[in-house]
Each structure stands twice: as structure tokens, then as C-alpha cells.
Design an enzyme around this catalytic site. Structure first.
Site, short mmCIF file in Angstrom:
data_model
loop_
_atom_site.label_atom_id
_atom_site.label_comp_id
_atom_site.label_asym_id
_atom_site.label_seq_id
_atom_site.Cartn_x
_atom_site.Cartn_y
_atom_site.Cartn_z
N ARG A 221 0.84 -1.20 0.00
CA ARG A 221 0.00 0.00 0.00
C ARG A 221 0.87 1.24 0.00
O ARG A 221 0.58 2.24 -0.67
CB ARG A 221 -0.90 0.01 1.23
CG ARG A 221 -1.98 -1.03 1.21
CD ARG A 221 -2.85 -0.93 2.46
NE ARG A 221 -3.75 -2.07 2.54
CZ ARG A 221 -3.85 -2.88 3.59
NH1 ARG A 221 -3.13 -2.66 4.67
NH2 ARG A 221 -4.69 -3.89 3.57
N PHE A 237 -11.46 -5.64 -5.44
CA PHE A 237 -11.43 -6.51 -4.25
C PHE A 237 -10.94 -5.67 -3.06
O PHE A 237 -10.00 -6.04 -2.36
CB PHE A 237 -10.50 -7.72 -4.47
CG PHE A 237 -10.76 -8.47 -5.75
CD1 PHE A 237 -11.72 -9.48 -5.79
CD2 PHE A 237 -10.06 -8.17 -6.92
CE1 PHE A 237 -11.95 -10.19 -6.98
CE2 PHE A 237 -10.30 -8.86 -8.10
CZ PHE A 237 -11.24 -9.87 -8.13
N ASP A 259 -15.96 -4.12 -4.60
CA ASP A 259 -15.98 -5.40 -3.88
C ASP A 259 -17.39 -5.96 -4.04
O ASP A 259 -18.37 -5.21 -4.07
CB ASP A 259 -15.65 -5.21 -2.39
CG ASP A 259 -15.20 -6.50 -1.72
OD1 ASP A 259 -14.01 -6.61 -1.37
OD2 ASP A 259 -16.04 -7.41 -1.56
N SER A 260 -17.49 -7.28 -4.13
CA SER A 260 -18.82 -7.87 -4.30
C SER A 260 -19.61 -7.86 -2.99
O SER A 260 -20.82 -8.05 -3.00
CB SER A 260 -18.70 -9.31 -4.83
OG SER A 260 -17.88 -10.06 -3.97
N ALA A 286 -20.54 -1.83 -4.92
CA ALA A 286 -20.70 -3.25 -4.59
C ALA A 286 -21.12 -4.00 -5.84
O ALA A 286 -22.27 -3.98 -6.26
CB ALA A 286 -21.76 -3.42 -3.49
N ASP A 307 -6.42 -7.43 -6.18
CA ASP A 307 -6.01 -8.19 -4.99
C ASP A 307 -7.12 -9.16 -4.59
O ASP A 307 -7.76 -9.00 -3.56
CB ASP A 307 -5.68 -7.23 -3.84
CG ASP A 307 -5.15 -7.97 -2.61
OD1 ASP A 307 -4.60 -9.07 -2.76
OD2 ASP A 307 -5.30 -7.43 -1.49
N CYS A 347 -2.65 -14.36 -3.35
CA CYS A 347 -2.34 -14.76 -1.97
C CYS A 347 -2.55 -16.25 -1.79
O CYS A 347 -2.64 -16.74 -0.67
CB CYS A 347 -3.17 -13.95 -0.97
SG CYS A 347 -4.93 -14.16 -1.17
N1 SAH Z 1 -7.30 -5.78 -1.05
C1 SAH Z 1 -7.84 -6.02 0.25
C2 SAH Z 1 -8.02 -7.49 0.60
C3 SAH Z 1 -8.86 -8.25 -0.38
S1 SAH Z 1 -9.65 -9.63 0.33
C4 SAH Z 1 -6.99 -5.31 1.30
O1 SAH Z 1 -5.96 -4.71 0.97
O2 SAH Z 1 -7.35 -5.36 2.46
C5 SAH Z 1 -10.63 -10.16 -0.99
C6 SAH Z 1 -11.93 -9.39 -1.19
O3 SAH Z 1 -12.47 -9.81 -2.44
C7 SAH Z 1 -13.03 -9.65 -0.16
O4 SAH Z 1 -13.41 -8.43 0.42
C8 SAH Z 1 -14.18 -10.25 -0.96
O5 SAH Z 1 -15.46 -9.76 -0.55
C9 SAH Z 1 -13.90 -9.76 -2.35
N2 SAH Z 1 -14.40 -10.59 -3.44
C10 SAH Z 1 -14.42 -11.95 -3.54
N3 SAH Z 1 -14.89 -12.32 -4.76
C11 SAH Z 1 -15.17 -11.19 -5.44
C12 SAH Z 1 -15.67 -10.92 -6.75
N4 SAH Z 1 -15.96 -11.89 -7.59
N5 SAH Z 1 -15.81 -9.62 -7.12
C13 SAH Z 1 -15.50 -8.62 -6.26
N6 SAH Z 1 -15.03 -8.81 -5.02
C14 SAH Z 1 -14.87 -10.09 -4.61
#
Ligand code: SAH
Length: 403
Positions: A221, A237, A259-260, A286, A307, A347
Site C-alpha cells: 500500500r 477486491f 468489492d462484491s 458493490a 487483490d 495470496c
Molecule cells: N485488497 C484487500 C483485501 C482483499 S480480500 C486489502 O488490501 O485489504 C478479498 C476481497 O475480495 C473480499 O473483500 C471479498 O469480498 C472480495 N471478493 C471476492 N470475490 C469477489 C468478486 N468476484 N468480485 C468482487 N469482489 C470479490
């Protein structure tokens, strides 16, 4: 006391990996009958010739023992006795390392104190958020040690922990039938704001994923902050909006967080509001990430962060996961403006650095864009990798320049 610790003797020749300090014993390596042994018990591991190899937690399953101490340290613990002072010493060591990393400052009180094998405490994760420690057990032995660990955490004066929240409902083996309850072991809720590099975050350990925040992206970050100036940033995400808040401080022209999960979007909005109240540069949506990328206009962004959650949760899922990473990265590279920056991560522990890079390469080739690697990223120093346990390395990332 040490005499009370049961001894598990290995089959002949099975001591090899332990002599190389790999901290796991697989069930097939054990010669002793374990049928009467209580799951989670602390055991000694001996080679076929009777020599002591280590002390660890026993568990029913393929990984039968996770070693807490090996070699000379195990021998000395066998002499002096294995008790709560072991945990106190380990946690104090972990704390000293974080201190020497410069992570404990008035403007930074969110960090990982214990990273399992990386801190010689397999099965244990501890994340610190201000005066609250969130403890996660991944092994039965650590579950049974939870109260000792909580006491040890609060006994370290410099650590200044008032509350210990235990969160292992989803991380312990279901078959062990421990029925752990997520709750405070010590203290209680006393606010949920923590600081990362001077930025404020609400950490939702009660309802959020994992321990409530992804402290493992802290350094990445910070790097993002340096790339953000004047750019239109898309944070895919976003979860708690970590990358978004850094992009805002880095003077991004605009930031869109995706984010979904509606809960994640609410958290992101709250965290952006906490640091940049009323700032109209930010918007959170969302929606499914693949949907958003498919619908978005060409050249709408010149910095994109990808991510996603771990696409491969186990080895059997690797092929599909690699296809997923390729598809996601290709979708972003297709639409990103010329002269852009792409931060892309995996990850998934089961996917190697090389495999991930190959998936991103395939995505680049598919789009035909000119792509260069600017930085190769990994997990930060408070997520150390025990050199004898390479499995502890999981986070991989690339910063790409896309023309
Ligand atoms: N980048 C974040 C961590 C990501 S964790 C940070 O720095 O803290 C992964 C995230 O992806 C979760 O919040 C989850 O809700 C979201 N997610 C999972 N599948 C998804 C999709 N198909 N589209 C959008 N978001 C999604």
C-alpha cells in the site's frame, strides 16, 4: 514435568526432514501407536535411535505434529520443563522482532505479532490492533493453549495489550469437535480504530474476514501511495479499502473501490470517511469484479489494483486458479489506459511465484499490450518465512507498466 510429556518415536530414516528443521511430522513417519493420545497434546519426537528431535503439538491428520522447538532448544526445554514460560518467551521474541522492524510507533499500531511457523509457533496467528490482540488458532494444540497465550500477551508490558479476542470458529479442524466460540478471552470491546502508517482504519474483527484486516499489504500500500499522484485509481477486491485510502493520500485524481460484498463497501466508505471526510474523489461500488471490468469503459483508469481472494485454496484447485488469474489480469490489461500502472496479487499459498508470473504473462500476451515488470512484491517482514518452511511464503505481486 518434562517426564510427563509422551514420546512419539519415528520410523527409521524418517528423521531426515526434522534434521533439516522442517517443523512438521507427517502421520506416516510415526512408529509409536498414537491411538490413546489426546489430540492437541504436547509431545516429544524421537528418532528411531531414541535421540530427541523436537517438541510439538500432536493432532489427528496428515500433519500429525507441528513442532514448537527443535534441535538444541528442544533438548534444553526437555531438561528444564515445557510450560507457559515457553509461550511467554516466544511472544517476547516475536515482539522484539516487530519492534526492530520499526512497526510499533505512535502512527502505526496494526501489525502481525505471530505468523505461525514464521515465528516458530505453528498453528498460531496473532494480529495486533492498538490495545487489542486478535488470536487465531489453526491447530488443536494452540486452541488448548489459548488462555496461556492470552495471559502471555497481556503480561508483556511494552506490548500494552488490554483485550484478547479469540477467533477460531472457522480455522480449527471441524473433526476435532472443539466447537470454539469467537469471543474475548480477556478484556472486552474498547473501540476498533487502529493506525497504519498514520492512516486510520476501523478493524472489524467481530464480523470481518480473517482477523479483520489484511495487514500483509501494508508495504505494498505504501508503494501504491507513491504511484498514485494524478492517476485515476481502480481498487478491485477492496475489502476495507486499504489501498484506496493510501491512493487518496498519494493525491490520486479519483479512486473507485470495488468489492462484491456490501459489508466491505460499507467498511471502505467508513475508512475513507475517517481519513478524508467529504472527499468527493472517492466512490465505492458493490459489484462483482469481473462484471465491473467487463462493463467499464476503455481507458477509464490509469492505475488498477487486483487483490483477489485466494483462487486456489488447495493444490487440486491450481489449474482453475491459474486460469482465473489469467482471465482477471487480461480483463484489466485490456481496458487500462496506455502508460498505466497495474498492481496485481495472488495470496494463494498453493501457487508459486513462477506460476503466478506465468499466468500474468499469458494475460499480457493475450492482450498484446507492451508490459514491463517494475517491482516484484511479497509479504512484509511481520509475516516472516522460516527458511526451513518455505510453505510459509504465500503473497506474490507484480507492479506492471502497461503501454
Ligand atoms: N485488497 C484487500 C483485501 C482483499 S480480500 C486489502 O488490501 O485489504 C478479498 C476481497 O475480495 C473480499 O473483500 C471479498 O469480498 C472480495 N471478493 C471476492 N470475490 C469477489 C468478486 N468476484 N468480485 C468482487 N469482489 C470479490
Amino acid at each position: 514435568m518434562s517426564t510427563a510429556i509422551p514420546v512419539l518415536t519415528l520410523r527409521r530414516g524418517k528423521e531426515e526432514s526434522l534434521l533439516r528443521f522442517h517443523p512438521w511430522v507427517f502421520s506416516g513417519a510415526i512408529a509409536t501407536d498414537t491411538s490413546g493420545l489426546e489430540e492437541g497434546a504436547t509431545v516429544k519426537i524421537a528418532a528411531a535411535d531414541g535421540s530427541l528431535l523436537g517438541i510439538g503439538h500432536y493432532q489427528i491428520g496428515s500433519i500429525a505434529v507441528r513442532l514448537l522447538a527443535m534441535g538444541r532448544e528442544a533438548a534444553s526445554l526437555a531438561e528444564t520443563g515445557f510450560d507457559e514460560s515457553f509461550y511467554i518467551n516466544r511472544l517476547a521474541e516475536a515482539f522484539r522482532l516487530r519492534q526492530s522492524l520499526g512497526l510499533i510507533r505512535p502512527d502505526n499500531n496494526a501489525y502481525r505479532l505471530v505468523h505461525g511457523e514464521g515465528d516458530f509457533l505453528p498453528g498460531l496467528i496473532v494480529d495486533i490492533y492498538g490495545d487489542t490482540a486478535v488470536v487465531q488458532a489453526h491447530s488443536v494444540g494452540m486452541h488448548y493453549a489459548r488462555n496461556i497465550i492470552a495471559d502471555a500477551l497481556t503480561s508483556l508490558p511494552e506490548l500494552a495489550i488490554a483485550n484478547v479476542y479469540y477467533k477460531s470458529e472457522t480455522t480449527l479442524p471441524f473433526k476435532a469437535q472443539l466447537d470454539p466460540v469467537n469471543d474475548y478471552i480477556l478484556g472486552s470491546y474498547s473501540g476498533n480504530e487502529a493506525l497504519e502508517n498514520g492512516l486510520r482504519f476501523h478493524i472489524d474483527w467481530l464480523r470481518g474476514q480473517k482477523t479483520g484486516f489484511f495487514v500483509d499489504q501494508r508495504d505494498n500500500r505504501s508503494l501504491l501511495e507513491r504511484f498514485a499522484r494524478g492517476r485515476r485509481v481502480l481498487n478491485m477486491f477492496c475489502y476495507t479499502g486499504g489501498f484506496s485510502v493510501y491512493a487518496m493520500r498519494g493525491e490520486a485524481k479519483k479512486v473507485v473501490s470495488v468489492d462484491s460484498s456490501a459489508k466491505a463497501i460499507a467498511l471502505t466508505d467508513a475508512n475513507v470517511g475517517l481519513n478524508f471526510p467529504g472527499d468527493t474523489r472517492h466512490e465505492a461500488v458493490a459489484v462483482d469484479a469481473f462484471r465491473y471490468l467487463a462493463d467499464m469503459e476503455q481507458d477509464a483508469f490509469d492505475l488498477i489494483i487486483l487483490d483477489p481472494p485466494a483462487f486456489a485454496k488447495h493444490r487440486g484447485a491450481i489449474r482453475n486458479a491459474l486460469r482465473g488469474y489469467q482471465r482477471l489480469n487480461a480483463a484489466a490489461m485490456e481496458k487500462i489506459a496506455p502508460g498505466s500502472i497495474l498492481f496485481t496479487f495472488s495470496c494463494s499459498q498453493a501457487i508459486t511465484r513462477e506460476q503466478f508470473r506465468l499466468a500474468v504473462f499469458s494475460a499480457a500476451a493475450q492482450t498484446g499490450r507492451r508490459v514491463r515488470i517494475l517491482h516484484q512484491l511479497t509479504q512484509p517482514a511481520d509475516h516472516p518465512v522460516n527458511i526451513y518452511h518455505p510453505e510459509g511464503e504465500y503473497l506474490k505481486g507484480l507492479i506492471l507498466y502497461v503501454e
